[in-house]
Design an enzyme around this catalytic site. Structure first.
Site, PDB file in Angstrom:
ATOM      1  N   GLU A 288      -4.452  16.341 -14.296  1.00  7.45           N
ATOM      2  CA  GLU A 288      -5.039  15.995 -13.160  1.00  7.45           C
ATOM      3  C   GLU A 288      -5.925  14.680 -13.381  1.00  7.45           C
ATOM      4  O   GLU A 288      -5.878  13.888 -12.185  1.00  7.45           O
ATOM      5  CB  GLU A 288      -6.565  17.132 -12.884  1.00  7.45           C
ATOM      6  CG  GLU A 288      -6.377  18.420 -12.397  1.00  7.45           C
ATOM      7  CD  GLU A 288      -4.940  18.222 -11.188  1.00  7.45           C
ATOM      8  OE1 GLU A 288      -4.607  17.954 -10.194  1.00  7.45           O
ATOM      9  OE2 GLU A 288      -3.930  19.373 -11.434  1.00  7.45           O
ATOM     10  N   TRP A 291      -2.408  12.770 -13.782  1.00  6.42           N
ATOM     11  CA  TRP A 291      -1.924  12.237 -11.525  1.00  6.42           C
ATOM     12  C   TRP A 291      -3.117  11.178 -11.147  1.00  6.42           C
ATOM     13  O   TRP A 291      -2.300  10.269 -10.427  1.00  6.42           O
ATOM     14  CB  TRP A 291      -2.291  13.769 -11.029  1.00  6.42           C
ATOM     15  CG  TRP A 291      -1.352  14.945 -11.234  1.00  6.42           C
ATOM     16  CD1 TRP A 291      -1.220  15.821 -11.694  1.00  6.42           C
ATOM     17  CD2 TRP A 291       0.010  14.241 -10.142  1.00  6.42           C
ATOM     18  NE1 TRP A 291      -0.313  16.350 -11.549  1.00  6.42           N
ATOM     19  CE2 TRP A 291       1.151  15.543 -11.006  1.00  6.42           C
ATOM     20  CE3 TRP A 291       0.631  12.860  -9.798  1.00  6.42           C
ATOM     21  CZ2 TRP A 291       2.369  15.815 -10.243  1.00  6.42           C
ATOM     22  CZ3 TRP A 291       2.069  14.131  -9.119  1.00  6.42           C
ATOM     23  CH2 TRP A 291       2.290  14.638  -9.196  1.00  6.42           C
ATOM     24  N   TRP A 320       8.340  11.223  13.995  1.00  9.95           N
ATOM     25  CA  TRP A 320       7.226  11.953  14.231  1.00  9.95           C
ATOM     26  C   TRP A 320       7.202  12.343  15.862  1.00  9.95           C
ATOM     27  O   TRP A 320       6.435  11.760  16.590  1.00  9.95           O
ATOM     28  CB  TRP A 320       6.233  11.746  14.093  1.00  9.95           C
ATOM     29  CG  TRP A 320       6.157  11.243  12.052  1.00  9.95           C
ATOM     30  CD1 TRP A 320       6.791   9.967  11.676  1.00  9.95           C
ATOM     31  CD2 TRP A 320       5.821  11.842  11.514  1.00  9.95           C
ATOM     32  NE1 TRP A 320       6.692  10.386  10.546  1.00  9.95           N
ATOM     33  CE2 TRP A 320       6.474  11.594   9.943  1.00  9.95           C
ATOM     34  CE3 TRP A 320       5.812  13.411  11.009  1.00  9.95           C
ATOM     35  CZ2 TRP A 320       7.278  11.843   9.065  1.00  9.95           C
ATOM     36  CZ3 TRP A 320       6.633  14.137   9.950  1.00  9.95           C
ATOM     37  CH2 TRP A 320       6.535  13.477   9.032  1.00  9.95           C
ATOM     38  N   ASN A 355      -9.385  20.248  -3.455  1.00  8.47           N
ATOM     39  CA  ASN A 355      -7.971  19.547  -3.547  1.00  8.47           C
ATOM     40  C   ASN A 355      -6.987  20.863  -3.473  1.00  8.47           C
ATOM     41  O   ASN A 355      -5.784  20.595  -2.682  1.00  8.47           O
ATOM     42  CB  ASN A 355      -7.730  19.415  -5.254  1.00  8.47           C
ATOM     43  CG  ASN A 355      -6.186  18.855  -4.830  1.00  8.47           C
ATOM     44  OD1 ASN A 355      -6.272  18.253  -4.501  1.00  8.47           O
ATOM     45  ND2 ASN A 355      -5.365  19.896  -6.007  1.00  8.47           N
ATOM     46  N   TRP A 373       1.950  10.906   8.593  1.00  9.20           N
ATOM     47  CA  TRP A 373       0.916  11.562   7.760  1.00  9.20           C
ATOM     48  C   TRP A 373       0.052  10.727   7.595  1.00  9.20           C
ATOM     49  O   TRP A 373      -0.828  10.841   7.131  1.00  9.20           O
ATOM     50  CB  TRP A 373       2.153  11.697   6.099  1.00  9.20           C
ATOM     51  CG  TRP A 373       2.552  10.540   6.083  1.00  9.20           C
ATOM     52  CD1 TRP A 373       3.918  10.314   6.321  1.00  9.20           C
ATOM     53  CD2 TRP A 373       2.284   9.442   5.281  1.00  9.20           C
ATOM     54  NE1 TRP A 373       4.112   9.170   6.162  1.00  9.20           N
ATOM     55  CE2 TRP A 373       3.316   8.453   5.273  1.00  9.20           C
ATOM     56  CE3 TRP A 373       0.585   9.110   4.404  1.00  9.20           C
ATOM     57  CZ2 TRP A 373       3.680   6.810   4.587  1.00  9.20           C
ATOM     58  CZ3 TRP A 373       1.140   7.919   3.608  1.00  9.20           C
ATOM     59  CH2 TRP A 373       2.659   6.593   4.073  1.00  9.20           C
ATOM     60  N   TRP A 396      -0.627  12.208  -0.175  1.00  9.67           N
ATOM     61  CA  TRP A 396      -0.503  12.790   1.331  1.00  9.67           C
ATOM     62  C   TRP A 396       0.992  12.628   1.029  1.00  9.67           C
ATOM     63  O   TRP A 396       1.950  13.213   1.912  1.00  9.67           O
ATOM     64  CB  TRP A 396      -1.447  11.379   2.259  1.00  9.67           C
ATOM     65  CG  TRP A 396      -2.276  12.114   2.371  1.00  9.67           C
ATOM     66  CD1 TRP A 396      -3.526  11.730   2.959  1.00  9.67           C
ATOM     67  CD2 TRP A 396      -2.174  13.243   4.730  1.00  9.67           C
ATOM     68  NE1 TRP A 396      -4.646  12.781   3.721  1.00  9.67           N
ATOM     69  CE2 TRP A 396      -3.959  13.777   4.319  1.00  9.67           C
ATOM     70  CE3 TRP A 396      -1.580  13.763   5.201  1.00  9.67           C
ATOM     71  CZ2 TRP A 396      -3.995  14.935   5.447  1.00  9.67           C
ATOM     72  CZ3 TRP A 396      -1.773  14.637   6.121  1.00  9.67           C
ATOM     73  CH2 TRP A 396      -2.848  14.911   6.089  1.00  9.67           C
TER      74      TRP A 396
END
Length: 482
Positions: A288, A291, A320, A355, A373, A396
């Site tokens: 993590e 990341w 969208w 998370n 988004w 996202w």
């Protein structure tokens, strides 16, 4: 105590700590070797720029509280911290012009990666160097600085797994360095200095972030205890929002109250051989942290991301639907899907979200409600105490299937099955949705079954129908260039 010295200014931004602060460390070392030199820490609150970047009010308060606390902590080390209130980043040039005239001889600071921040720092560098002032930048936001983890052809990795493999190899080769806390030999009284500056001292905080401790020792102790007592169970408990299974350190990393290097170093000290086990809690938590760095490396290599462009260019063609009504229902936690609503209420009430829930709510906004988004990305930043552009944007775009190493567009979270799997007893749901307190652990995940009286907000969309629309939207976009 001195008021007439050569000033070595340490400009604090996302490194609000005394331990493992390279800028403080080197400023103190240089000042110690020079007669009549003193180290002065500087913080500039830029509320208007923060607001332009959608920084959450709770994060702004968190930063202000931390700066006030850091003033006391640094004073014990013989270092004064001058905290000023400005409006925009552009006001920083005037501050440094005044400091140059008042005895500043060198600047020390940690780099930042976002585009406007980079532009600001380049302007300040040119300005100070033209005045004969030494400028020192330290790249310490990541354990492995952007540009240090590259493919064989010299490119930035676009996929996480090979990036992680290279990152781990580099860690094994060079280890991690943390700087000790330092003392200044010559305390500088900044009261006279502040009286000569045109900008006021930093405004007071409003204590909206009071639930989050800001003492450095408390945060370091929290990190130590997590690595000692909780990280072993991290893999099993991290996805269950009703459990205290995560480190809760993200807000402190985002503001630099602790560093990534400190986290890695402490994890190595406490976890030992468990770090070599691929599925251990320690190795998963390290992943993590990696990341977090991966997204920062991506941001530096692809600065258009700061302009909210999708990493996968073909997804810019997605049409969208962008219903303001559905978006508001999502923001308010009134979609009729309990796990989504509970998560959004957690965010709105506490300034933080688990998370697993970030992934669920992001997937729901994009792939069930068909809202761009970027609307969700902005909303999260406006609410999160741990808001960090690279991590938020990366998360996202992963959920929206528009980013690097993104989830395939046909991977669409089912919010009901996610709820049943990760909150099986409904404990988390009941914490944030009192309307569902009387429902049992089976009914609570989907309180809309036929033949039962209305127990909750009606569902704003049908998940199965929404899934079909999502597949069509992505297929149309991908065929547009073909």
């Amino acid at each position: 105590m001195s008021t007439s010295s050569s000033l070595h200014i340490v400009w604090l931004r996302n490194d609000l700590r005394a331990y493992d602060n390279a800028a403080l460390y080197y400023a103190a070392a240089v000042a110690k070797s020079e007669p009549d030199s003193a180290v002065v820490a500087l913080f500039i609150a830029t509320a208007k720029s923060w607001q332009q970047h959608q920084m959450a009010p709770i994060k702004q308060d968190f930063i202000r509280r931390r700066v006030i606390q850091l003033q006391s902590e640094l004073a014990e080390q013989g270092i004064a911290l001058l905290a000023l209130e400005a409006g925009h980043y552009n006001d920083c040039s005037s501050i440094f012009e005044q400091l140059s005239a008042l005895g500043m001889v060198a600047l020390y600071s940690q780099t930042e990666y976002e585009l406007r921040e980079q532009q600001r720092d380049k302007r300040i560098t040119r300005q100070l160097e033209a005045a004969g002032i030494t400028v020192n930048w330290y790249d310490r936001l990541c354990t492995m600085a952007p540009g240090s983890i590259l493919t064989q052809s010299g490119d930035t990795y676009k996929v996480f797994t090979p990036f992680k493999r290279n990152w781990l190899a580099r860690l094994a080769q060079q280890g991690v360095t943390c700087y000790p806390k330092v003392k200044s030999a010559n305390y500088y009284n900044v009261s006279a200095l502040s009286n000569q500056l045109t900008l006021p001292l930093m405004a007071a905080c409003d204590n909206s972030s009071a639930a989050w401790p800001v003492t450095e020792q408390q945060v370091l102790e929290q990190m130590r205890l997590f690595c000692q007592q909780q990280v072993a169970d991290y893999q099993q408990s991290r996805d269950f929002p009703a459990l205290s299974g995560t480190s809760n350190l993200s807000a402190y990393l985002a503001c630099g109250i602790i560093s990534a290097q400190q986290c890695v170093n402490r994890l190595q000290m406490e976890a030992g051989a468990a770090l070599e086990q691929e599925k251990s809690g320690a190795s998963i938590w390290l992943s993590e942290l990696i990341w977090r760095e991966f997204y920062k490396h991506i941001l530096v290599a692809y600065p258009d991301l700061i302009k909210h462009q999708p990493f996968q260019a073909d997804t810019a063609a997605i049409r969208w639907r962008n219903s303001h009504t559905l978006f508001k229902a999502w923001c308010d936690g009134k979609t009729g899907y309990p796990i989504v609503d509970a998560a959004m209420r957690q965010l709105n009430q506490t300034g933080w979200m688990h998370n697993r829930l970030r992934m669920i709510t992001a997937s729901f906004l994009v792939k069930d409600l068909h809202v761009d988004w970027r609307w969700g990305e902005h909303y999260f930043m406006s609410q999160l105490i741990d808001g960090d552009f690279a991590a938020n944007n990366g998360g996202w775009q992963w959920a929206a299937s528009t980013g690097t190493d993104a989830a395939p567009y046909f991977r669409i979270f089912n919010p009901v099955t996610q709820s049943e799997r990760f909150d099986p007893d409904g404990t988390f749901l009941r914490q944030f949705i009192p309307e569902l307190l009387k429902l049992n652990s089976k009914e609570i995940h989907w309180p809309h079954k036929k033949g039962t009286p209305p127990a909750y907000w009606p569902a704003v969309v049908d998940h199965n129908e929404a899934r079909k629309i999502t597949l069509t939207l992505f297929t149309e976009a991908k065929n547009a260039d073909g």
